[in-house]
Write a protein that holds these residues in place. Structure first.
Motif, PDB file in Angstrom:
ATOM      1  N   LEU A 163       0.856  -1.187   0.000  1.00  0.00           N
ATOM      2  CA  LEU A 163       0.000   0.000   0.000  1.00  0.00           C
ATOM      3  C   LEU A 163       0.890   1.234   0.000  1.00  0.00           C
ATOM      4  CD1 LEU A 163      -2.759   1.471   0.314  1.00  0.00           C
ATOM      5  CD2 LEU A 163      -2.371   1.406   2.772  1.00  0.00           C
ATOM      6  N   ASN A 164       0.635   2.162  -0.927  1.00  0.00           N
ATOM      7  CA  ASN A 164       1.390   3.406  -0.991  1.00  0.00           C
ATOM      8  C   ASN A 164       0.463   4.561  -0.613  1.00  0.00           C
ATOM      9  OD1 ASN A 164       3.084   5.534  -1.503  1.00  0.00           O
ATOM     10  ND2 ASN A 164       3.707   4.835  -3.535  1.00  0.00           N
ATOM     11  N   PRO A 165       0.618   5.141   0.580  1.00  0.00           N
ATOM     12  CA  PRO A 165      -0.266   6.231   0.999  1.00  0.00           C
ATOM     13  C   PRO A 165      -0.183   7.453   0.082  1.00  0.00           C
ATOM     14  CG  PRO A 165       0.975   5.352   2.864  1.00  0.00           C
ATOM     15  CD  PRO A 165       1.578   4.758   1.637  1.00  0.00           C
ATOM     16  N   VAL A 166       0.963   7.654  -0.577  1.00  0.00           N
ATOM     17  CA  VAL A 166       1.120   8.796  -1.478  1.00  0.00           C
ATOM     18  C   VAL A 166       0.118   8.716  -2.629  1.00  0.00           C
ATOM     19  CG1 VAL A 166       2.726   9.914  -3.080  1.00  0.00           C
ATOM     20  CG2 VAL A 166       3.545   9.116  -0.863  1.00  0.00           C
ATOM     21  N   GLN A 167      -0.331   7.509  -2.959  1.00  0.00           N
ATOM     22  CA  GLN A 167      -1.248   7.320  -4.071  1.00  0.00           C
ATOM     23  C   GLN A 167      -2.700   7.644  -3.725  1.00  0.00           C
ATOM     24  OE1 GLN A 167      -0.371   6.861  -7.140  1.00  0.00           O
ATOM     25  NE2 GLN A 167       0.691   4.956  -7.523  1.00  0.00           N
ATOM     26  N   GLU A 168      -2.918   8.305  -2.607  1.00  0.00           N
ATOM     27  CA  GLU A 168      -4.280   8.728  -2.266  1.00  0.00           C
ATOM     28  C   GLU A 168      -4.862   9.620  -3.362  1.00  0.00           C
ATOM     29  OE1 GLU A 168      -6.813  11.119   1.207  1.00  0.00           O
ATOM     30  OE2 GLU A 168      -4.644  10.826   1.421  1.00  0.00           O
ATOM     31  N   PHE A 169      -4.036  10.461  -3.960  1.00  0.00           N
ATOM     32  CA  PHE A 169      -4.511  11.317  -5.055  1.00  0.00           C
ATOM     33  C   PHE A 169      -5.003  10.468  -6.220  1.00  0.00           C
ATOM     34  CE2 PHE A 169      -3.481  13.579  -9.050  1.00  0.00           C
ATOM     35  CZ  PHE A 169      -4.381  14.628  -8.933  1.00  0.00           C
ATOM     36  N   ASN A 170      -4.272   9.417  -6.544  1.00  0.00           N
ATOM     37  CA  ASN A 170      -4.683   8.500  -7.609  1.00  0.00           C
ATOM     38  C   ASN A 170      -6.046   7.899  -7.296  1.00  0.00           C
ATOM     39  OD1 ASN A 170      -5.010   6.112  -9.217  1.00  0.00           O
ATOM     40  ND2 ASN A 170      -2.809   5.972  -9.508  1.00  0.00           N
ATOM     41  N   ARG A 171      -6.234   7.439  -6.063  1.00  0.00           N
ATOM     42  CA  ARG A 171      -7.494   6.804  -5.690  1.00  0.00           C
ATOM     43  C   ARG A 171      -8.638   7.815  -5.635  1.00  0.00           C
ATOM     44  NH1 ARG A 171      -3.559   3.661  -2.853  1.00  0.00           N
ATOM     45  NH2 ARG A 171      -3.442   5.138  -1.133  1.00  0.00           N
ATOM     46  N   ASP A 172      -8.371   9.020  -5.116  1.00  0.00           N
ATOM     47  CA  ASP A 172      -9.402  10.073  -5.111  1.00  0.00           C
ATOM     48  C   ASP A 172      -9.856  10.390  -6.528  1.00  0.00           C
ATOM     49  OD1 ASP A 172      -9.448  10.311  -2.389  1.00  0.00           O
ATOM     50  OD2 ASP A 172      -8.313  12.181  -2.293  1.00  0.00           O
ATOM     51  N   LEU A 173      -8.894  10.573  -7.409  1.00  0.00           N
ATOM     52  CA  LEU A 173      -9.201  10.901  -8.803  1.00  0.00           C
ATOM     53  C   LEU A 173      -9.990   9.774  -9.461  1.00  0.00           C
ATOM     54  CD1 LEU A 173      -8.562  13.147 -10.944  1.00  0.00           C
ATOM     55  CD2 LEU A 173      -6.663  11.701 -11.663  1.00  0.00           C
ATOM     56  N   SER A 174      -9.640   8.533  -9.158  1.00  0.00           N
ATOM     57  CA  SER A 174     -10.326   7.389  -9.749  1.00  0.00           C
ATOM     58  C   SER A 174     -11.772   7.316  -9.285  1.00  0.00           C
ATOM     59  CB  SER A 174      -9.583   6.093  -9.388  1.00  0.00           C
ATOM     60  OG  SER A 174      -8.255   6.121  -9.869  1.00  0.00           O
ATOM     61  N   VAL A 175     -11.996   7.538  -8.004  1.00  0.00           N
ATOM     62  CA  VAL A 175     -13.373   7.539  -7.487  1.00  0.00           C
ATOM     63  C   VAL A 175     -14.201   8.608  -8.190  1.00  0.00           C
ATOM     64  CG1 VAL A 175     -14.800   8.024  -5.462  1.00  0.00           C
ATOM     65  CG2 VAL A 175     -12.795   6.566  -5.238  1.00  0.00           C
ATOM     66  N   ALA A 176     -13.640   9.816  -8.328  1.00  0.00           N
ATOM     67  CA  ALA A 176     -14.375  10.914  -8.963  1.00  0.00           C
ATOM     68  C   ALA A 176     -14.673  10.609 -10.427  1.00  0.00           C
ATOM     69  CB  ALA A 176     -13.576  12.211  -8.837  1.00  0.00           C
ATOM     70  N   CYS A 177     -13.684  10.111 -11.158  1.00  0.00           N
ATOM     71  CA  CYS A 177     -13.875   9.844 -12.598  1.00  0.00           C
ATOM     72  C   CYS A 177     -14.880   8.727 -12.827  1.00  0.00           C
ATOM     73  CB  CYS A 177     -12.532   9.495 -13.244  1.00  0.00           C
ATOM     74  SG  CYS A 177     -11.417  10.908 -13.434  1.00  0.00           S
ATOM     75  N   ILE A 178     -14.769   7.630 -12.082  1.00  0.00           N
ATOM     76  CA  ILE A 178     -15.706   6.520 -12.279  1.00  0.00           C
ATOM     77  C   ILE A 178     -17.107   6.937 -11.864  1.00  0.00           C
ATOM     78  CG2 ILE A 178     -16.267   4.156 -11.594  1.00  0.00           C
ATOM     79  CD1 ILE A 178     -13.281   3.640 -11.263  1.00  0.00           C
ATOM     80  N   ARG A 179     -17.212   7.721 -10.817  1.00  0.00           N
ATOM     81  CA  ARG A 179     -18.536   8.183 -10.373  1.00  0.00           C
ATOM     82  C   ARG A 179     -19.189   9.056 -11.439  1.00  0.00           C
ATOM     83  NH1 ARG A 179     -20.196  10.808  -4.496  1.00  0.00           N
ATOM     84  NH2 ARG A 179     -22.320  11.406  -5.082  1.00  0.00           N
ATOM     85  N   VAL A 180     -18.452  10.017 -11.979  1.00  0.00           N
ATOM     86  CA  VAL A 180     -19.003  10.898 -13.023  1.00  0.00           C
ATOM     87  C   VAL A 180     -19.346  10.087 -14.264  1.00  0.00           C
ATOM     88  CG1 VAL A 180     -18.419  12.769 -14.620  1.00  0.00           C
ATOM     89  CG2 VAL A 180     -17.877  12.986 -12.188  1.00  0.00           C
ATOM     90  N   TRP A 181     -18.446   9.178 -14.659  1.00  0.00           N
ATOM     91  CA  TRP A 181     -18.716   8.349 -15.837  1.00  0.00           C
ATOM     92  C   TRP A 181     -19.967   7.499 -15.642  1.00  0.00           C
ATOM     93  CZ3 TRP A 181     -18.814   3.010 -15.747  1.00  0.00           C
ATOM     94  CH2 TRP A 181     -18.981   2.402 -16.990  1.00  0.00           C
TER      95      TRP A 181
END
Length: 567
Positions: free
Chosen positions: A32-50
């Motif tokens: 687990l890489n905590p720095v990748q929180e931005f990646n996961r936040d962005l993914s949640v937003a993009c999949i939700r909008v899509w």
């Protein structure tokens, strides 16, 4: 954003909280890489909008189908009434309400039908490389239109961690209780995440005839081995999310043979190598999709820290597959001044038939666009590509994700960074590549002009400009490299330089006269105008950033080469 969560943490585990998800971590069990929180936040937003846009599209089609069906039934009833009236007139008798098909008081009275209700369209997400399960848990909890998530990992230790964390978040059964002892109602209640232990490619190939709506690839290193299987397992109109962390291969010229074997293209040696990395991955996805009569639409492609993250819509259309070569190019890059010259692999020709119809068909292009030397500094050129040369973002989609982020900023721990990067991506021109004032100034050995001076000169010359999300202080323009260098030649005349060697490339660059005089007066549409919006467009490098060290699964069992990170 993290919320308060109080629970007894078992001995030997650490609690990690990210937004709505809470997971238990033990030493070296899964990465687990905590720095990748931005990646996961962005993914949640993009999949939700899509997913919300997909639901709206299906709702529109559903309404149209209902209206068409209603119109057809009304037409049938009208024709039936007309036939009854004609038959009655021919028999010389009057018509009754029952005979005319209208409602009466008898048994033939039709009961009013309840309007058919439409259920929202829910999507299935397959995370092929899940590690701790954090990303899958966030998808299940934070995206309303998720039917269920398939969380897979090859490592037994990681799969066990996923099951534990899924249960810990109330999304799955207790892994310590045998499945046979749980009731069907319990299984249905905990069906939001389905954990699978196995090879990622095998799992995706098994979904070729039962496709999923979203496939997320987030491996430790390159995603290249998984792209073919992912393309075949995603639905038409579905979303493919890809992370690649092998930037030493994609973003440098150190391993061109490895880049070619992984992505089918040679990387760029230049300051815009990060954008070229995105285009190389898009090329790999596009060529893989074309084999199966499918084509891609990049929705959002970002170069972030030490990796690239792409969100790509996949559709099927043989006609569109033929156009893929129009969006694929080779590039000739100057080894000295980094000027680039694009060579598209195809062009579209139109042929008018005898009946007046115009048919379009792709054809190869003549080339190369330049000789074996750079027209600007007379240095050698090297070849890069083939790579994707079409748009890397869908502006409308990026605008929707940005609007969603602004209205739900409390749901994302990295909302500030998301707003900044999405704003730049939204404004970015759909042309390759960017440049920076400081780098070009180093070729001319001159004082560096301000970003506003350069942007204003390009705008006054009739070119469009934007920033690039991939580099702070960067500019993209519809003007050619020659147009940019002409502006610098005018700048050097205003700010003379001394002691330039006759053998220096700067001497050869300055030997050419500018074709027109540059106007450095401030232009109202310069990039500094949009900078008045208080946004942090380019973030500082996160603390302890980097891809991290691969987990080994257990102390006595080494994970296989395809083990992933959650990053």
């Amino acid at each position: 954003m993290s919320t308060q969560f109080t629970v007894a943490v078992p001995e030997g585990f650490n609690l990690h909280t990210e937004n709505s998800a809470h997971i238990l971590l033990s030493s070296n069990e899964a990465f687990l890489n905590p720095v990748q929180e931005f990646n996961r936040d962005l993914s949640v937003a993009c999949i939700r909008v899509w997913s919300e846009e997909l639901d709206k599209e299906k709702e529109t089609r559903w309404i149209k189908a209902k209206e068409k069906k209603r119109s057809k039934m009304d037409g049938q009833h009208a024709r039936k009434r007309q036939k009854v009236m004609k038959d009655s007139e021919a028999a010389g008798v009057g018509t009754t309400t029952e005979e005319s098909g209208e409602q009466g008081d008898g048994e033939n009275q039709e009961k009013p039908q309840e309007p058919e209700k439409r259920h929202p369209n829910k999507v299935v997400i397959l995370e092929a490389l899940s590690a701790t399960g954090l990303r899958s848990i966030r998808y299940a909890k934070e995206i309303p239109l998720v039917k269920y998530v398939i969380a897979n990992d090859l490592s037994p230790a990681a799969a066990a961690a996923i099951r534990r964390n899924v249960h810990f978040n109330g999304l799955g059964p207790d892994p310590s209780i045998p499945q046979s002892s749980t009731s069907n109602s319990d299984n249905k209640a905990h069906d939001k995440i389905r954990v699978n232990e196995g090879d990622a490619c095998t799992l995706m190939y098994n979904h070729r005839n039962n496709r999923v709506d979203v496939v997320d690839l987030d491996p430790y290193g390159t995603a290249a081995p998984f792209i073919d299987a992912a393309i075949q397992s995603v639905n038409d109109g579905g979303l493919l999310c890809i992370t690649c962390t092998d930037m030493t291969v994609l973003g440098t010229n150190n391993y061109p043979e490895k880049c070619l074997s992984n992505y089918g293209g040679v990387p760029v040696k230049g300051e815009y190598c990060h954008e070229a990395a995105l285009r190389l991955v898009l090329h790999a996805v596009s060529t893989s999709a074309s084999r199966y009569g499918r084509y891609i639409e990049p929705l959002l492609s970002l170069s972030i820290d030490f990796y690239v993250r792409l969100f790509i819509r996949v559709n099927s259309s043989p006609a569109q597959v033929k156009k893929a070569m129009l969006k694929t190019s080779m590039f000739y890059i100057c080894t000295c001044c980094q000027a680039f010259y694009e060579q598209p692999l195809g062009r579209m020709l139109e042929k008018k038939s005898d009946n007046g119809n115009v048919n379009s068909y792709p054809k190869t292009t003549p080339g190369p666009p330049v000789g074996d030397k750079c027209p600007e500094c007379d240095s050698a050129l090297h070849v890069a590509g083939p790579m994707w040369s079409g748009p890397i973002h869908d502006t409308d989609f990026v605008s929707q994700v940005l609007s969603h982020t602004e209205s739900h900023s409390e749901h994302y721990g990295t909302a500030v960074r998301m707003k900044g990067m999405l704003t730049v991506a939204k404004e970015e021109l759909h042309v390759p590549f960017y440049f920076t004032s400081g780098k070009v100034s180093s070729f001319f050995h001159c004082i560096t002009p301000s970003l506003d001076d350069l942007a204003s000169a390009l705008l006054h010359a009739g070119h469009k400009i934007s920033r690039s999300h991939a580099s702070a202080g960067s500019l993209k323009t519809t003007g050619s490299r020659q147009d940019i260098y002409d502006i610098f030649r005018c700048w050097v005349k205003r700010n003379p330089i001394k002691n330039v060697s006759d053998k220096s490339p700067a001497r050869r660059l300055l030997a050419k006269e500018p074709r027109s005089e540059a106007n450095f007066k401030h232009h109202p549409d310069s990039v500094t105008a949009s900078s008045k919006v208080k946004l942090v467009r380019y973030q500082e490098t996160p603390r302890n950033w980097g891809p991290g060290t691969r987990a080994t699964g257990t102390s006595n069992q080494k994970r296989k080469a395809r083990d992933d990170d959650d990053g």
